[in-house]
Design a protein around this motif. Structure first.
Motif: not given
Length: 291
Positions: A195-215
């Motif tokens: 799960l590329r953009y989890p809810e608790d890591k937005t400050d690291i990824t720079g992307i808002e929570y995306e529960p649908w985006h898998f890498r």
């Protein structure tokens, strides 16, 4: 007729001579075993084959572990070469029908995704949808122009440009609330996805929570990232810090190492002859050896 009588001491001498003259005979099997041992002792020790690989700039932008974000865009040459339509993968074609005709992905990742969908189905989860996959630079540029920076990223800055990411939804409800979303968040790592953009890591990824985006990053990396609760940015930093990491997934031992540009990598064969090299799209490569 005259009889010859030999003295006792002469009989003893003759008997001893006969014993010495007759060679010591071994059974055929024992002789063969002795020959094998003798030949083994004469053999030279096996020569280790060492493959030397010079790490260069081109390798940094190739592979499954490339970081693609606002800071590190990928190149045109970073796109996976095995891009295929999801409908061409038989099981996915059966499950999703024509809805995936226009959606493509790296074949390697697509096959793993197919196995993941099969496992989910066995667990009673069948309400999946696939909404987006690979986008080339031209398509990304068009999307960015039409939707703007609040919705899309410029060409090269989106993970969808690699051919390793999918947007997966539920036909029943929003992915963050759907059983499908929860199942994938817990099980995707088994098939090399994160799960590329989890809810608790937005400050690291720079992307808002995306529960649908898998890498797709592949094993054992997805397993380590799940175990240590790391997003890709953190994982790349972790490998750079540790330099060498060993882990076991299933019954396979993996040896992961980070190498900066201009480093020379020596791979000993055949001890660890199976290996994969991926750039991190930052400053070096990650080598995964396994046996």
């Amino acid at each position: 007729m005259k009889k010859w009588i030999l003295p006792a001491f002469l009989i003893t001498i003759i008997a001893a001579t006969l014993v010495i003259s007759i060679p010591f005979l071994q059974p055929e099997e024992t002789q063969n075993e002795s020959l094998i041992v003798s030949n083994m002792m004469k053999r030279e020790p096996p020569v280790k084959k060492i493959k030397t690989i010079d790490i260069n700039e081109n390798q940094i932008s190739q592979g499954d572990l490339l970081l693609a974000n606002n800071t590190y865009p990928i190149k045109q040459t970073s796109i996976k070469e095995d891009i295929v339509a999801l409908s061409s993968i038989e099981e996915l074609g059966k499950q999703f029908g024509t809805s995936v005709d226009s959606i493509s992905l790296s074949k390697e990742a697509g096959l793993e995704f197919s196995m993941m969908m099969d496992a989910a189905k066995k667990d009673g989860l069948v309400h999946f949808s696939v909404n987006s996959g690979f986008r080339d630079f031209e398509e990304q540029a068009k999307l960015y122009k039409e939707m703007g920076s609040s919705y899309a990223l410029p060409p090269g800055y989106s993970e969808h440009n690699l051919g390793l990411s999918l947007d997966v939804g539920s036909t029943m409800m929003k992915m963050e609330n759907a059983p499908e979303g929860k199942w994938m968040a817990e099980n995707a790592w088994k098939y090399g996805f994160i799960l590329r953009y989890p809810e608790d890591k937005t400050d690291i990824t720079g992307i808002e929570y995306e529960p649908w985006h898998f890498r797709y990053v592949g094993l054992p990396h997805s397993a380590l990232m799940k175990e240590k609760d790391l997003v890709l940015e953190e994982y790349i930093d972790y490998l750079k810090k540790e330099k060498n990491v060993m882990t076991t997934v299933g019954e396979i031992d993996y040896y992961i190492s980070y190498h900066p540009v201009s480093d020379t990598l020596e791979i000993v064969e055949p001890i660890l002859s199976q290996y994969e090299i991926s750039g991190n799209n930052v400053d070096g490569v990650i080598v995964t050896r396994y046996r």
